[in-house]
Enzyme design. Structure first.
Site, mmCIF file in Angstrom:
data_model
loop_
_atom_site.group_PDB
_atom_site.id
_atom_site.type_symbol
_atom_site.label_atom_id
_atom_site.label_comp_id
_atom_site.label_asym_id
_atom_site.label_seq_id
_atom_site.Cartn_x
_atom_site.Cartn_y
_atom_site.Cartn_z
ATOM 1 N N ASP A 409 34.563 35.360 38.450
ATOM 2 C CA ASP A 409 35.950 35.351 38.013
ATOM 3 C C ASP A 409 36.317 36.779 37.605
ATOM 4 O O ASP A 409 35.794 37.300 36.617
ATOM 5 C CB ASP A 409 36.094 34.386 36.831
ATOM 6 C CG ASP A 409 37.536 34.228 36.368
ATOM 7 O OD1 ASP A 409 38.366 35.112 36.662
ATOM 8 O OD2 ASP A 409 37.828 33.221 35.679
ATOM 9 N N HIS A 410 37.230 37.363 38.346
ATOM 10 C CA HIS A 410 37.552 38.766 38.100
ATOM 11 C C HIS A 410 38.312 38.982 36.788
ATOM 12 O O HIS A 410 38.482 40.127 36.354
ATOM 13 C CB HIS A 410 38.368 39.337 39.266
ATOM 14 C CG HIS A 410 38.032 40.764 39.578
ATOM 15 N ND1 HIS A 410 37.721 41.693 38.608
ATOM 16 C CD2 HIS A 410 37.961 41.435 40.760
ATOM 17 C CE1 HIS A 410 37.487 42.860 39.173
ATOM 18 N NE2 HIS A 410 37.611 42.729 40.480
ATOM 19 N N ARG A 411 38.768 37.928 36.161
ATOM 20 C CA ARG A 411 39.360 38.078 34.829
ATOM 21 C C ARG A 411 38.277 38.400 33.797
ATOM 22 O O ARG A 411 38.529 39.083 32.793
ATOM 23 C CB ARG A 411 40.076 36.793 34.409
ATOM 24 C CG ARG A 411 41.255 36.393 35.277
ATOM 25 C CD ARG A 411 41.783 35.033 34.871
ATOM 26 N NE ARG A 411 40.748 33.987 34.970
ATOM 27 C CZ ARG A 411 40.927 32.726 34.582
ATOM 28 N NH1 ARG A 411 42.100 32.354 34.053
ATOM 29 N NH2 ARG A 411 39.959 31.852 34.722
#
Length: 438
Positions: A409-411
């Protein structure tokens, strides 16, 4: 004052209908003689209809995109100084000043040539009619509009094979579409270069018994909902790393000999090394709390392991896997898989996961792009371990090679963090002795 109704004229092309494409005037407009009233399309071409009257438009008698038969009401115009039954002059039409007779003049290439005097009953004088300018369809030529001919050509349909339902037997778009839909039912031999055959087969009804419908329910329904939610909520990034894990496979073989009571597999050793690597990369064992506006870094690892069962894919997790020894982890994994395949996984074991491992290599697959389990930061897919050529110390050798695929998850995880995790895990699989110093 009188209201004159202009009927769709015989356009002199041997056709009996036309499509009203667009109006060029509206109710209330003042129109002059020969002013273009509308664009119509015939089987031959697009034609501009000029006004046979000068006056005020009081009604548009037909809608755009409608098909009109010759003689159908087109427009009503209020004409000053005209009697209701007085014939009107059109462009190219009018009473002869020399003879007093109503004549039809030669058609020109302007659009006005398409008009006829609606009220006129006298026959045109032979010397003023130009037979060569009137194109009659040949007996073998099926009447159809240009747009219909284009559709038939695109579908590879021969117009002569279609029975026209339009006025005068002309073939309409609906006729062509109905004919192509019926091809499969009639099972004709396809003509050369007939693209319609493939599309008809694709859209044909399946034979009885050729389909099985399974209700979307249970595990499949929940898994589908979770995957869709994850795919459209977490911005996925997937990275790949091909690893020489010959040393790890050799270690696995030695452990099986030394500890025959342990149910060891490649997944067991990879899981153990994942747990060790997560110690240095906590962002991959975190969660995004949208409501609280916080990132939750977890100091425990509930390791999820994807298991294929008859009921569908389930991902139970091993609670606090990071505290287990290799022996305990091997036992927990074996129990997890057995319970899942028996359909006895407890609901509590399906929730609370923090990181997931899936072994797609057991199906002979080299790599994939796994979808993150909802609520987690990352998932690792282990590809098949196969003998492949590999360069070792400058020499070509045959080694046990696999591909790791990490989705995160790039968040929560930056590219650098994800890459370093993958690189560190790959290094440990290449040289499992590194696990001793982690």
């Amino acid at each position: 004052m009188a209201v004159k109704q202009f009927l769709l004229p015989d356009l002199g092309e041997g056709l009996t209908e036309a499509d009203l494409i667009a109006w060029k005037v509206k109710v209330g407009d003042e129109v002059k003689l020969n002013q273009v009233l509308a664009d119509v399309e015939t089987a031959k071409a697009m034609v501009e209809l000029p006004s046979p009257y000068e006056g005020t438009v009081v009604a548009l008698e037909a809608a755009e995109n409608s098909t009109l038969a010759v003689g159908s009401p087109l427009i009503s115009i209020e004409v000053a100084g005209a009697e209701p039954d007085e014939p009107a002059n059109l462009v190219g039409y009018g009473p002869s000043e020399s003879s007093g007779a109503t004549r039809r003049r030669r058609r020109t290439a302007s659009g006005a040539a398409a008009l006829a005097l609606v009220e006129q009953t006298e026959a045109p004088e032979p010397e003023t009619v130009q037979p060569a300018a009137v194109t009659q369809p040949s007996p073998a030529r099926v009447p159809a509009k240009p747009s219909v001919r284009k559709l038939a050509a695109e579908l590879g349909v021969t117009l002569e094979l279609i029975s026209g339902t339009g006025i005068g037997g002309s073939v309409t778009r609906q006729d062509v579409e109905a004919y192509t839909r019926s091809l499969t039912a009639r099972a004709p031999q396809p003509e050369p270069h007939t693209p319609a055959a493939a599309s008809d087969i694709a859209g044909a009804a399946a034979p009885v018994g050729a389909e099985t419908r399974i209700p979307i329910a249970g595990v499949r329904k929940h898994t589908a909902a979770a995957m869709v939610r994850s795919a459209f909520t977490a911005p996925h990034v997937t990275e790949f790393l091909t690893v020489d894990m010959t040393a790890t496979m050799e270690l696995l073989a030695e452990l099986k000999v030394s500890y025959p009571d342990l149910k060891l597999t490649p997944t067991t050793l990879v899981a153990r090394m994942v747990l060790l690597t997560l110690r240095s990369h906590p962002s991959l064992n975190s969660a995004w709390d949208e409501q609280a506006g916080e990132i939750v870094v977890k100091h425990y690892v509930h390791l999820g392991v994807a298991a294929a069962t008859a009921r569908g894919l389930v991902v139970p997790n091993i609670k606090s896997a990071n505290t287990m020894s290799l022996r305990e982890l091997a036992g927990a994994l074996a129990q997890l898989v057995t319970t899942a395949r028996e359909g006895k996984t407890a609901p509590a074991d399906m929730s609370g996961g923090t990181f997931t491992l899936t072994n797609i290599g057991v199906f002979g697959v080299d790599a994939g792009t796994p979808i993150i389990n909802p609520g987690e930061a990352a998932i690792l897919a282990l590809g098949s371990v196969a003998k492949r050529p590999w360069v070792v110390d400058g020499e070509l050798a045959v080694r046990d090679v696999t591909t790791l695929a990490l989705s995160f998850d790039h968040r929560l995880v930056d590219g650098e963090q994800g890459s370093k995790f993958l690189a560190d895990l790959g290094a440990m699989l290449t040289d499992p002795r590194m696990a001793l110093v982690v």
